[in-house]
Design a protein around this motif. Structure first.
Motif, PDB file in Angstrom:
ATOM      1  N   ILE A  32       1.693 -12.044   7.703  1.00 20.95           N
ATOM      2  CA  ILE A  32       1.774 -11.257   6.472  1.00 20.95           C
ATOM      3  C   ILE A  32       2.483  -9.936   6.766  1.00 20.95           C
ATOM      4  CG2 ILE A  32       0.439 -10.043   4.706  1.00 20.95           C
ATOM      5  CD1 ILE A  32       0.408 -13.064   4.445  1.00 20.95           C
ATOM      6  N   PRO A  33       3.547  -9.588   5.984  1.00 19.14           N
ATOM      7  CA  PRO A  33       4.178  -8.280   6.189  1.00 19.14           C
ATOM      8  C   PRO A  33       3.387  -7.189   5.469  1.00 19.14           C
ATOM      9  CG  PRO A  33       5.346  -9.495   4.496  1.00 19.14           C
ATOM     10  CD  PRO A  33       4.270 -10.420   5.014  1.00 19.14           C
ATOM     11  N   LEU A  34       3.361  -6.029   6.057  1.00 22.67           N
ATOM     12  CA  LEU A  34       2.746  -4.865   5.434  1.00 22.67           C
ATOM     13  C   LEU A  34       3.870  -4.032   4.789  1.00 22.67           C
ATOM     14  CD1 LEU A  34       0.301  -2.983   4.930  1.00 22.67           C
ATOM     15  CD2 LEU A  34       0.846  -1.894   7.136  1.00 22.67           C
ATOM     16  N   ILE A  35       3.760  -3.855   3.472  1.00 20.52           N
ATOM     17  CA  ILE A  35       4.728  -3.036   2.752  1.00 20.52           C
ATOM     18  C   ILE A  35       4.073  -1.689   2.447  1.00 20.52           C
ATOM     19  CG2 ILE A  35       6.214  -2.842   0.733  1.00 20.52           C
ATOM     20  CD1 ILE A  35       6.900  -5.117   2.700  1.00 20.52           C
ATOM     21  N   VAL A  36       4.641  -0.625   2.990  1.00 21.16           N
ATOM     22  CA  VAL A  36       4.101   0.724   2.775  1.00 21.16           C
ATOM     23  C   VAL A  36       5.131   1.512   1.957  1.00 21.16           C
ATOM     24  CG1 VAL A  36       3.175   2.812   3.823  1.00 21.16           C
ATOM     25  CG2 VAL A  36       2.902   0.585   4.986  1.00 21.16           C
ATOM     26  N   ASN A  37       4.759   1.827   0.733  1.00 29.04           N
ATOM     27  CA  ASN A  37       5.647   2.599  -0.145  1.00 29.04           C
ATOM     28  C   ASN A  37       5.447   4.099   0.094  1.00 29.04           C
ATOM     29  OD1 ASN A  37       6.802   0.363  -1.413  1.00 29.04           O
ATOM     30  ND2 ASN A  37       5.119   0.242  -2.896  1.00 29.04           N
ATOM     31  N   PRO A  38       6.563   4.854   0.098  1.00 31.18           N
ATOM     32  CA  PRO A  38       6.396   6.293   0.273  1.00 31.18           C
ATOM     33  C   PRO A  38       5.843   6.934  -1.003  1.00 31.18           C
ATOM     34  CG  PRO A  38       8.691   5.757  -0.132  1.00 31.18           C
ATOM     35  CD  PRO A  38       7.968   4.447  -0.022  1.00 31.18           C
ATOM     36  N   THR A  39       5.223   8.061  -0.829  1.00 32.99           N
ATOM     37  CA  THR A  39       4.754   8.834  -1.994  1.00 32.99           C
ATOM     38  C   THR A  39       5.766   9.919  -2.300  1.00 32.99           C
ATOM     39  OG1 THR A  39       3.511  10.306  -0.542  1.00 32.99           O
ATOM     40  CG2 THR A  39       2.327   8.422  -1.487  1.00 32.99           C
TER      41      THR A  39
ATOM     42  N   VAL B  48       0.841  -1.178   0.000  1.00 35.46           N
ATOM     43  CA  VAL B  48       0.000   0.000   0.000  1.00 35.46           C
ATOM     44  C   VAL B  48       0.888   1.243   0.000  1.00 35.46           C
ATOM     45  CG1 VAL B  48      -0.162   0.084   2.522  1.00 35.46           C
ATOM     46  CG2 VAL B  48      -1.972   1.113   1.127  1.00 35.46           C
ATOM     47  N   CYS B  49       0.374   2.322  -0.550  1.00 41.22           N
ATOM     48  CA  CYS B  49       1.108   3.583  -0.540  1.00 41.22           C
ATOM     49  C   CYS B  49       0.856   4.346   0.749  1.00 41.22           C
ATOM     50  CB  CYS B  49       0.705   4.446  -1.736  1.00 41.22           C
ATOM     51  SG  CYS B  49       1.306   3.803  -3.321  1.00 41.22           S
TER      52      CYS B  49
ATOM     53  N   ALA C  63      -2.463   3.762   6.259  1.00 45.17           N
ATOM     54  CA  ALA C  63      -1.178   3.106   6.470  1.00 45.17           C
ATOM     55  C   ALA C  63      -0.083   4.161   6.341  1.00 45.17           C
ATOM     56  CB  ALA C  63      -0.980   2.003   5.436  1.00 45.17           C
ATOM     57  N   SER C  64       0.942   4.051   7.155  1.00 46.13           N
ATOM     58  CA  SER C  64       2.037   5.024   7.110  1.00 46.13           C
ATOM     59  C   SER C  64       3.357   4.294   6.949  1.00 46.13           C
ATOM     60  CB  SER C  64       2.048   5.871   8.383  1.00 46.13           C
ATOM     61  OG  SER C  64       2.336   5.049   9.507  1.00 46.13           O
ATOM     62  N   THR C  65       4.345   5.034   6.454  1.00 44.76           N
ATOM     63  CA  THR C  65       5.655   4.420   6.227  1.00 44.76           C
ATOM     64  C   THR C  65       6.274   3.925   7.531  1.00 44.76           C
ATOM     65  OG1 THR C  65       6.641   6.628   6.325  1.00 44.76           O
ATOM     66  CG2 THR C  65       6.147   5.729   4.133  1.00 44.76           C
ATOM     67  N   SER C  66       5.827   4.477   8.667  1.00 48.32           N
ATOM     68  CA  SER C  66       6.354   4.007   9.950  1.00 48.32           C
ATOM     69  C   SER C  66       5.929   2.568  10.242  1.00 48.32           C
ATOM     70  CB  SER C  66       5.882   4.926  11.081  1.00 48.32           C
ATOM     71  OG  SER C  66       4.472   4.885  11.191  1.00 48.32           O
ATOM     72  N   MET C  67       4.892   2.100   9.517  1.00 48.52           N
ATOM     73  CA  MET C  67       4.384   0.740   9.717  1.00 48.52           C
ATOM     74  C   MET C  67       5.012  -0.242   8.731  1.00 48.52           C
ATOM     75  SD  MET C  67       0.416   1.981  10.113  1.00 48.52           S
ATOM     76  CE  MET C  67      -0.268   0.356  10.309  1.00 48.52           C
ATOM     77  N   ASN C  68       5.857   0.258   7.852  1.00 51.71           N
ATOM     78  CA  ASN C  68       6.454  -0.594   6.835  1.00 51.71           C
ATOM     79  C   ASN C  68       7.218  -1.755   7.496  1.00 51.71           C
ATOM     80  OD1 ASN C  68       7.228  -1.257   4.082  1.00 51.71           O
ATOM     81  ND2 ASN C  68       9.300  -0.622   4.689  1.00 51.71           N
ATOM     82  N   GLY C  69       6.893  -2.986   7.076  1.00 54.94           N
ATOM     83  CA  GLY C  69       7.553  -4.173   7.616  1.00 54.94           C
ATOM     84  C   GLY C  69       6.860  -4.778   8.825  1.00 54.94           C
ATOM     85  N   TYR C  70       5.800  -4.135   9.353  1.00 52.22           N
ATOM     86  CA  TYR C  70       5.041  -4.758  10.443  1.00 52.22           C
ATOM     87  C   TYR C  70       4.481  -6.097   9.957  1.00 52.22           C
ATOM     88  CZ  TYR C  70       4.882  -0.459  13.324  1.00 52.22           C
ATOM     89  OH  TYR C  70       5.181   0.634  14.095  1.00 52.22           O
TER      90      TYR C  70
END
Length: 316
Positions: free
Chosen positions: A304-311, A227-228, A278-285
């Protein structure tokens, strides 16, 4: 002195009777022990030789023999044939004998015979509806009273009652306790027990239902999520089982802990976890769901890992 005179008088009387050809009674056929079902009819009989015979049947219920009278259930108490009608269970283990006289000494007394009463089957505790977990064992129990009891459990899968077959998933099908291994295919089957005995009639227990609760099972695992930053996303599973509940958990790097419905999370106790935003601080949770139910053990989803891509913003 009086007793001696009395004995002497009796001796003189007996001597006169003997001299006159008096024949005392002699029992030639003794009565027999009787085993009978409760409320049935039965009798005791003697065969006696001698003239002018008189009979008196007696009964002993533990306090000594007493003369019987022609009061129900007895009749013929002063004949050679004692009838007992609709035998009550209270007479069980009573003993009987017959005294035969004819005025000639000595009297004759029959052997003592036993009346044994068998009772018809009766159910004292009915079976209960039974709920067991898939793969576990359950027991359906009936308590009964009566003589010479035998049991036959029956099952109805929807097409009528038949005798429970021997072998798995059943055991004890001819005892008071039917043991069933929780095969899901048996869910909703009904059962009854036919109790028979030495006396009729047979009796059927109440009909009870077997419920098989299924284990929690995740049939569709969550998908990989990308997610972005600032956008919303969901993580979902598909599951089945009896009485199931859900608890989503997160691992931020120090182990899993339960989530609560606090921003950015909602649906933490449902099949679908929502994250907004979702925020980039959660990336990899890492995320997983614990599915519990009426039966153990619980089932746990894949993590399941959460991948958060920056904008990105483009500046000119």
């Amino acid at each position: 002195m009086k007793s001696i005179v009395s004995l002497f008088a009796s001796f003189l009387l007996a001597s006169k009777l003997f001299a006159a050809g008096c024949t005392p009674p002699v029992i030639t056929s003794q009565p027999s022990d009787v085993v009978v079902c409760e409320n049935a009819n039965t009798f005791f009989q003697v065969v006696v030789t001698g003239p002018s015979l008189s009979y008196q049947w007696q009964m002993d219920q533990g306090l000594g023999f007493v003369n019987l009278s022609n009061v129900a259930p007895f009749s013929g108490v002063t004949t050679d044939l004692l009838n007992i009608t609709s035998v009550p269970l209270t007479l069980d283990n009573s003993t009987f004998r017959c005294i035969v006289t004819n005025g000639c000494a000595p009297d004759d007394t029959s052997i003592v015979v036993l009346l044994k009463i068998n009772s018809a089957p009766s159910i004292t505790t009915q079976p209960s509806n039974t709920i067991i977990c898939e793969g576990n064992n359950g027991t359906i129990l009936v308590n009964a009273a009566g003589t010479g009891l035998a049991y036959q459990w029956q099952v109805n899968d929807g097409s009528g009652f038949i005798n429970v077959p021997s072998g798995l998933p059943y055991s004890g099908e001819t005892t008071a306790s039917l043991v069933i291994t929780g095969n899901v295919s048996l869910n909703g089957y009904t059962y009854q027990c036919i109790v028979s005995g030495s006396c009729a009639p047979n009796i059927s227990s109440s009909i009870v239902t077997l419920t098989i609760n299924t284990l929690p099972n995740i049939s569709a695992q969550p998908n990989f999520v990308v997610v972005c930053d600032g956008n919303a996303t969901t993580i979902g599973i598909t599951s089945s089982g009896t009485g199931i509940s859900y608890q989503w958990q997160v691992n931020q790097g120090s182990g899993y802990s339960n989530l609560t419905n606090t921003s950015p999370y909602t649906g933490v106790t449902t099949q679908t976890l929502s994250i907004n935003p979702a925020s980039t601080s959660m990336n990899g949770y890492l995320y997983q769901c614990i599915v519990s139910g009426s039966c153990s053990p619980a089932d746990t989803s894949y993590e399941i890992p959460l991948i958060v891509n920056p904008t990105y913003s483009l500046f000119t």
